[in-house]
Write an enzyme that holds these catalytic residues in place. Structure first.
Site, PDB file in Angstrom:
ATOM      1  N   GLU A   1       0.878  -1.169   0.000  1.00  0.00           N
ATOM      2  CA  GLU A   1       0.000   0.000   0.000  1.00  0.00           C
ATOM      3  C   GLU A   1       0.912   1.215   0.000  1.00  0.00           C
ATOM      4  O   GLU A   1       1.739   1.365   0.898  1.00  0.00           O
ATOM      5  CB  GLU A   1      -0.898   0.004   1.226  1.00  0.00           C
TER       6      GLU A   1
ATOM      7  N   CYS B   1      -3.564   7.298   5.188  1.00  0.00           N
ATOM      8  CA  CYS B   1      -3.491   6.986   3.762  1.00  0.00           C
ATOM      9  C   CYS B   1      -4.768   7.370   3.038  1.00  0.00           C
ATOM     10  O   CYS B   1      -4.796   7.422   1.811  1.00  0.00           O
ATOM     11  CB  CYS B   1      -3.185   5.505   3.562  1.00  0.00           C
TER      12      CYS B   1
ATOM     13  N   GLU C   1       0.967  12.609  -4.202  1.00  0.00           N
ATOM     14  CA  GLU C   1       0.553  12.611  -2.802  1.00  0.00           C
ATOM     15  C   GLU C   1       1.409  13.570  -1.984  1.00  0.00           C
ATOM     16  O   GLU C   1       2.641  13.584  -2.095  1.00  0.00           O
ATOM     17  CB  GLU C   1       0.667  11.203  -2.211  1.00  0.00           C
TER      18      GLU C   1
END
Length: 525
Positions: A266, A303, A394
């Site tokens: 992930e 996340c 991100e």
């Protein structure tokens, strides 16, 4: 407080007895914490994995009831050191006691959820096709299949979840439930927390009479120790939660081995939030408050943090922007998990602030201290976003980028441009949602979880949850790290043809002694 040794756990022995080189650091004060942890040697790492390989044949054949008892014992043992965890973990992470208690509860809940899965047993997907010796022109053999454990699994602890995605987190719980021994690589940001949980797991191995190699916990630099672990020929799968760069480097190693292995990482997600005009007009204040709470929760270090908001610029947008900007500007500074995350956030916000196509709408209070950071709200146009790939990367922390578009076609272009994500959220009235069905068609192909009129932070631990998504959100968009489907990351299907009933696994025997759900001759039974 439970005694911290500063040593790795290698089966029932300790390891890493060299010079300590890994120290937890209090991000609030910058203080180095004792004890220090020495990196395991190559010989010690080999020993841990070899013990896991030896344990695999025994642990993999334990019953679901035995694995369930083991998982529940781990949960009990973790709860028994709960007061120690709420003392040590905040010192290493800057997270408040309430967050640690919540995460302890979630961790133990995950363990007990997978205990129930293992105990009930239907997860093995048992299938039975009976023989038909009279079939023409070729007789039909008796064929049966089920899921079996892969073997030793390497698990990498996450920096932002010192419990729920670390030593005894979801990767470990699902691997144990599948019957796989686990070798954990501790995260250097919370080594003491890792040891406390590692001691609880190791004690459960002994308490339940399981093989020594069922569990090990290793300390060492991520690049060297982590790479060696993934390369080891006895490791059959790995689970990772962390940065995109780190995940991709380990993915490459896993794929380039002489025997490639599944690597479940992930890695990266900006979790877009689409706000449709009807609901924006109706619930300006509620939307602003909810989104502010979501983006600043845990100092934005989730996340599922909503790092992108996509809004119709032709609507009456300013009341919402003013409301959200005021909340962001009034946000107090807060401590990030470690200097590396703090510095990366600072670099990212500096870059956005210098981008000529981006307006800095509001900045929260920076705060004082070595790892303090403030919230941030930025704004840009759809055209700028579509032409600048850097705006879609991100930024891990309490910030979000508001993107305005001028027409449905532009909104859909933004959705199509997005990389794979863990989540996408749509806020809209019933009329909004009905008028934008094509948006749902697009984002369903981009994400693992679609949220309607809610907020992406907060991942419910339940059988139906999917916490995954297409690359680069994860390395394999078919998987999830939360929810009971996670067990299948660490299994493979095995077919048994022509087997005498008495040597079949219990799940496939004719009498169904475990009473599990099965598919028999194509019919549920």
């Amino acid at each position: 407080m439970a005694h911290l040794t500063g040593e790795s756990i290698i089966g029932f022995e300790s390891g890493g007895e060299g010079e300590p080189s890994i120290f937890g650091v209090n991000p609030t004060t910058g203080e180095s914490l004792q004890p220090g942890y020495a990196a395991v040697s190559g010989t010690e790492l080999d020993r841990a994995v070899e013990l896991a390989a030896e344990a695999s044949g025994v642990f993999g054949k334990t019953s679901g009831a035995e694995r369930a008892a083991f998982l529940r014992r781990i949960a009990d043992n973790i709860e028994a050191v709960g007061d120690d965890l709420v003392k040590r973990a905040p010192e290493e992470t800057g997270l408040p006691e309430g967050r640690i208690r919540m995460e302890t509860g979630r961790t133990c809940g995950q363990l007990r959820l997978f205990a129930s899965v293992a105990e009930e047993g239907s997860w093995v997907d048992a299938r039975i096709d009976h023989a038909d010796p009279a079939r023409e022109p070729v007789p039909k053999a008796d064929v049966r299949s089920m899921e079996r454990p892969l073997g030793p699994v390497a698990v990498f602890c996450a920096s932002n979840f010192p419990l729920a995605f670390s030593v005894a987190g979801g990767d470990t719980a699902s691997a144990f439930a599948a019957g796989c021994p686990v070798v954990v690589k501790a995260h250097q940001s919370h080594p003491g927390t890792a040891e406390l949980v590692g001691q609880a797991v190791s004690a459960a191995v002994r308490d339940c009479g399981l093989p020594e190699g069922t569990f090990s916990l290793l300390y060492g630099p991520g690049r060297e120790t982590g790479s060696a672990l993934v390369r080891h020929p006895a490791i059959k799968a790995a689970g990772f939660t962390g940065s995109r760069a780190g995940g991709q480097a380990l993915m490459k190693l896993a794929a380039e081995r002489p025997e490639p292995i599944p690597f479940y990482a992930e890695m990266s997600s900006i979790n877009p939030v689409f706000i449709l005009p009807g609901l924006l007009a109706e619930r300006t204040e509620q939307l602003a408050a909810g989104l502010h709470g979501s983006l600043t929760l845990g100092v934005g270090q989730f996340c599922t943090n909503p790092g992108l908001m996509i809004v119709d610029g032709t609507a009456d947008l300013e009341p919402f922007v003013v409301q959200l900007a005021g909340l962001v500007a009034g946000s107090p500074g807060a401590t990030m998990l470690n200097p590396g995350i703090h510095d990366a956030y600072g670099s990212g916000t500096d870059a956005l602030g210098r981008n000529a196509a981006v307006e800095t709408v509001a900045l929260g209070q920076a705060g004082e201290g070595p790892c303090q950071a403030g919230a941030a709200l930025y704004r840009t146009s759809a055209d700028a976003f579509l032409n600048d790939a850097s705006l879609g990367t991100e930024l891990f922390g309490p910030s979000t980028l508001l993107v305005t578009y001028d027409g449905t076609d532009k909104m859909l272009a933004l959705a199509r441009l997005l990389e794979g994500q863990l989540t996408a959220t749509v806020h809209g009235t019933e009329a909004d949602l009905e008028a934008n069905r094509e948006l749902f068609d697009v984002i369903e192909g981009k994400v693992g979880r679609v949220v309607v009129n809610g907020f992406p932070t907060g991942v419910e631990v339940c059988p139906a949850m999917v916490h995954g998504g297409p690359f680069p959100a994860t390395s394999d968009g078919r998987s999830t790290s939360v929810g009971t489907r996670a067990i299948h990351r660490f299994t493979r299907a095995v077919c048994y043809q022509g087997y005498p009933d008495y040597i079949l696994p219990a799940e496939l025997r004719e009498a169904n002694p475990l009473g599990i759900r099965r598919l028999v001759d194509g019919e549920p039974s």
